[in-house]
Design a protein around this motif. Structure first.
Motif, PDB file in Angstrom:
ATOM      1  N   THR A   4       0.869  -1.185   0.000  1.00 55.38           N
ATOM      2  CA  THR A   4       0.000   0.000   0.000  1.00 55.38           C
ATOM      3  C   THR A   4       0.904   1.233   0.000  1.00 55.38           C
ATOM      4  N   ILE A   5       0.701   2.074  -0.982  1.00 58.44           N
ATOM      5  CA  ILE A   5       1.488   3.313  -1.042  1.00 58.44           C
ATOM      6  C   ILE A   5       0.893   4.300  -0.038  1.00 58.44           C
ATOM      7  N   LEU A   6       1.682   4.670   0.950  1.00 59.20           N
ATOM      8  CA  LEU A   6       1.223   5.662   1.929  1.00 59.20           C
ATOM      9  C   LEU A   6       1.569   7.075   1.470  1.00 59.20           C
ATOM     10  N   GLY A   7       2.622   7.158   0.677  1.00 65.17           N
ATOM     11  CA  GLY A   7       3.014   8.466   0.169  1.00 65.17           C
ATOM     12  C   GLY A   7       3.779   8.324  -1.133  1.00 65.17           C
ATOM     13  N   SER A   8       3.316   9.044  -2.150  1.00 62.82           N
ATOM     14  CA  SER A   8       3.921   8.944  -3.483  1.00 62.82           C
ATOM     15  C   SER A   8       4.552  10.268  -3.905  1.00 62.82           C
ATOM     16  N   GLY A   9       4.645  11.197  -2.959  1.00 63.56           N
ATOM     17  CA  GLY A   9       5.189  12.515  -3.275  1.00 63.56           C
ATOM     18  C   GLY A   9       6.487  12.770  -2.550  1.00 63.56           C
ATOM     19  N   THR A  10       6.690  14.015  -2.183  1.00 63.13           N
ATOM     20  CA  THR A  10       7.921  14.369  -1.481  1.00 63.13           C
ATOM     21  C   THR A  10       7.591  15.368  -0.372  1.00 63.13           C
ATOM     22  N   ASN A  11       8.636  15.937   0.238  1.00 63.97           N
ATOM     23  CA  ASN A  11       8.474  16.747   1.448  1.00 63.97           C
ATOM     24  C   ASN A  11       7.256  17.663   1.432  1.00 63.97           C
ATOM     25  N   VAL A  12       7.235  18.548   0.449  1.00 66.39           N
ATOM     26  CA  VAL A  12       6.125  19.500   0.350  1.00 66.39           C
ATOM     27  C   VAL A  12       5.470  19.280  -1.008  1.00 66.39           C
ATOM     28  N   HIS A  13       4.254  18.812  -0.956  1.00 60.38           N
ATOM     29  CA  HIS A  13       3.523  18.514  -2.191  1.00 60.38           C
ATOM     30  C   HIS A  13       2.051  18.775  -1.896  1.00 60.38           C
ATOM     31  N   PRO A  14       1.332  19.414  -2.815  1.00 62.38           N
ATOM     32  CA  PRO A  14      -0.049  19.804  -2.482  1.00 62.38           C
ATOM     33  C   PRO A  14      -1.017  18.643  -2.329  1.00 62.38           C
ATOM     34  N   THR A  15      -0.766  17.524  -2.976  1.00 66.93           N
ATOM     35  CA  THR A  15      -1.766  16.445  -2.952  1.00 66.93           C
ATOM     36  C   THR A  15      -1.215  15.088  -2.522  1.00 66.93           C
ATOM     37  N   ARG A  16       0.069  14.951  -2.399  1.00 72.97           N
ATOM     38  CA  ARG A  16       0.638  13.640  -2.067  1.00 72.97           C
ATOM     39  C   ARG A  16       1.428  13.719  -0.769  1.00 72.97           C
ATOM     40  N   ALA A  17       1.347  12.646   0.038  1.00 74.52           N
ATOM     41  CA  ALA A  17       2.242  12.530   1.182  1.00 74.52           C
ATOM     42  C   ALA A  17       3.638  12.201   0.665  1.00 74.52           C
ATOM     43  N   ALA A  18       4.640  12.388   1.521  1.00 74.08           N
ATOM     44  CA  ALA A  18       6.021  12.055   1.141  1.00 74.08           C
ATOM     45  C   ALA A  18       6.221  10.538   1.188  1.00 74.08           C
ATOM     46  N   ALA A  19       7.448  10.083   1.144  1.00 75.17           N
ATOM     47  CA  ALA A  19       7.723   8.656   0.933  1.00 75.17           C
ATOM     48  C   ALA A  19       7.289   7.780   2.108  1.00 75.17           C
ATOM     49  N   GLY A  20       6.537   6.740   1.808  1.00 70.86           N
ATOM     50  CA  GLY A  20       6.147   5.758   2.816  1.00 70.86           C
ATOM     51  C   GLY A  20       5.353   4.643   2.165  1.00 70.86           C
ATOM     52  N   TYR A  21       5.633   3.411   2.572  1.00 74.59           N
ATOM     53  CA  TYR A  21       4.992   2.235   1.957  1.00 74.59           C
ATOM     54  C   TYR A  21       4.718   1.212   3.052  1.00 74.59           C
ATOM     55  N   LEU A  22       3.525   0.685   3.030  1.00 76.64           N
ATOM     56  CA  LEU A  22       3.160  -0.403   3.939  1.00 76.64           C
ATOM     57  C   LEU A  22       3.274  -1.710   3.157  1.00 76.64           C
ATOM     58  N   VAL A  23       4.035  -2.651   3.697  1.00 79.55           N
ATOM     59  CA  VAL A  23       4.224  -3.941   3.033  1.00 79.55           C
ATOM     60  C   VAL A  23       3.770  -5.030   3.995  1.00 79.55           C
ATOM     61  N   GLN A  24       2.822  -5.844   3.526  1.00 78.21           N
ATOM     62  CA  GLN A  24       2.304  -6.909   4.375  1.00 78.21           C
ATOM     63  C   GLN A  24       2.640  -8.268   3.772  1.00 78.21           C
ATOM     64  N   THR A  25       3.417  -9.025   4.504  1.00 78.13           N
ATOM     65  CA  THR A  25       3.769 -10.397   4.128  1.00 78.13           C
ATOM     66  C   THR A  25       3.367 -11.248   5.336  1.00 78.13           C
ATOM     67  N   ASP A  26       4.258 -12.126   5.818  1.00 82.76           N
ATOM     68  CA  ASP A  26       4.005 -12.703   7.139  1.00 82.76           C
ATOM     69  C   ASP A  26       4.403 -11.690   8.212  1.00 82.76           C
ATOM     70  N   GLN A  27       4.928 -10.537   7.763  1.00 80.39           N
ATOM     71  CA  GLN A  27       5.294  -9.420   8.633  1.00 80.39           C
ATOM     72  C   GLN A  27       4.465  -8.200   8.230  1.00 80.39           C
ATOM     73  N   THR A  28       4.383  -7.236   9.130  1.00 79.31           N
ATOM     74  CA  THR A  28       3.801  -5.940   8.769  1.00 79.31           C
ATOM     75  C   THR A  28       4.933  -4.923   8.854  1.00 79.31           C
ATOM     76  N   LEU A  29       5.345  -4.434   7.688  1.00 82.04           N
ATOM     77  CA  LEU A  29       6.546  -3.601   7.608  1.00 82.04           C
ATOM     78  C   LEU A  29       6.218  -2.234   7.041  1.00 82.04           C
ATOM     79  N   LEU A  30       7.038  -1.280   7.392  1.00 81.28           N
ATOM     80  CA  LEU A  30       6.993  -0.002   6.690  1.00 81.28           C
ATOM     81  C   LEU A  30       8.320   0.213   5.980  1.00 81.28           C
ATOM     82  N   LEU A  31       8.241   0.728   4.758  1.00 88.25           N
ATOM     83  CA  LEU A  31       9.427   1.210   4.052  1.00 88.25           C
ATOM     84  C   LEU A  31       9.335   2.725   4.068  1.00 88.25           C
ATOM     85  N   ASP A  32      10.201   3.357   4.817  1.00 89.53           N
ATOM     86  CA  ASP A  32      10.223   4.817   4.975  1.00 89.53           C
ATOM     87  C   ASP A  32       8.949   5.327   5.666  1.00 89.53           C
ATOM     88  N   PHE A  33       9.058   6.547   6.194  1.00 91.10           N
ATOM     89  CA  PHE A  33       7.970   7.055   7.047  1.00 91.10           C
ATOM     90  C   PHE A  33       7.991   8.588   6.963  1.00 91.10           C
TER      91      PHE A  33
END
Ligand SMILES: [Zn+2]
Ligand SMILES: [Zn+2]
Length: 250
Positions: A4-33
């Motif tokens: 799940t893409i939590l953020g597809s933009g960068t620091n200051v962006h009018p419509t997108r959050a900055a970098a962050g990805y939720l990855v669910q496998t047998d684990q619940t992980l975040l890539l960047d926050f």
């Protein structure tokens, strides 16, 4: 595996959050926050207290600043509502120094009723349960150690560039990935330093033989051009422009 893409933009962006990805496998992980990704994480209705590992690509603010808000909340909730599992922070060189000083700076953090582990990684793979993680050093900033991550689970492969320029290690990271999420900061006709533009993303995807390319980390200028078409000139596979809260099942 579910991304799940939590953020597809960068620091200051009018419509997108900055970098962050939720990855669910047998684990619940975040890539960047990065900034504003915590709000999107809450919108996914994922229990944020089940997140046990956060993997950071590098320490530009657009990749980690929501961790501070997340952690304040985690300490509070675990003291007064219910204990959460231990938390492991994983990242490139500098991870220990950065989070060590953040945890020392705020006295309340020392009394967290769960353990916080900090782990620096480089170019060696490791496993979390049945999930295999391959970090690779990528080219982005001369002053920071920067990583991309390859996540393998259930016969599927997700590659995430972090912030990167086109480089050999990035192509290796993405080799035959089912999904590659790449730093597409700029349109091909308006390139900028330290990042890829849409054409570079297409080139990496083509060289690595990925199945699906997702363009992410868009700067506002990238919105003004057809980055999907620009990437498609070099990559024959499926290309998608990432959106916040978009989910991909691999
Ligand atoms: Zn960066
Ligand atoms: Zn960035």
């Amino acid at each position: 595996m579910r991304l799940t893409i939590l953020g597809s933009g960068t620091n200051v962006h009018p419509t997108r959050a900055a970098a962050g990805y939720l990855v669910q496998t047998d684990q619940t992980l975040l890539l960047d926050f990065g900034p504003r990704t915590l709000v999107n994480l809450i919108k996914t209705k994922t229990d944020r207290h089940r997140i046990t590992h956060i993997l950071f690509s590098h320490f530009h603010a657009d990749h980690f600043s929501d961790f501070i808000t997340f952690f304040f909340d985690a300490v509070y909730v675990s003291k007064f509502v219910g204990v959460r599992p231990d938390l492991t922070l994983i990242g490139p060189r500098g991870t220990r120094r950065l989070f060590g000083s953040i945890l020392r700076t705020f006295p309340g953090f020392k009394t967290a009723p769960f353990r916080v582990r900090i782990r620096e990684v480089a170019d060696r793979s490791f496993s979390l349960g049945h999930t295999r993680i391959v970090p690779r050093t990528v080219l982005h900033s001369s002053r920071l150690h920067c990583l991309g991550y390859r996540i393998e689970y259930g016969g599927k492969v997700l590659a995430y560039s972090g912030d990167a320029q086109h480089c050999v290690n990035l192509v290796r990271l993405c080799r035959h990935a089912d999904v590659a999420v790449l730093d597409c900061s700029f349109p091909a006709n308006r390139p900028g330093p330290g990042h890829m533009h849409a054409g570079d993303c297409g080139k990496v995807a083509q060289e690595a033989g990925v199945t699906r390319l997702i363009l992410s980390h868009l700067y506002p200028i990238a919105e003004r051009y057809d980055v999907k078409r620009q990437a498609g000139r070099l990559f024959a596979g499926r290309t998608t422009v990432g959106r916040d809260l978009m989910t991909v099942v691999l």
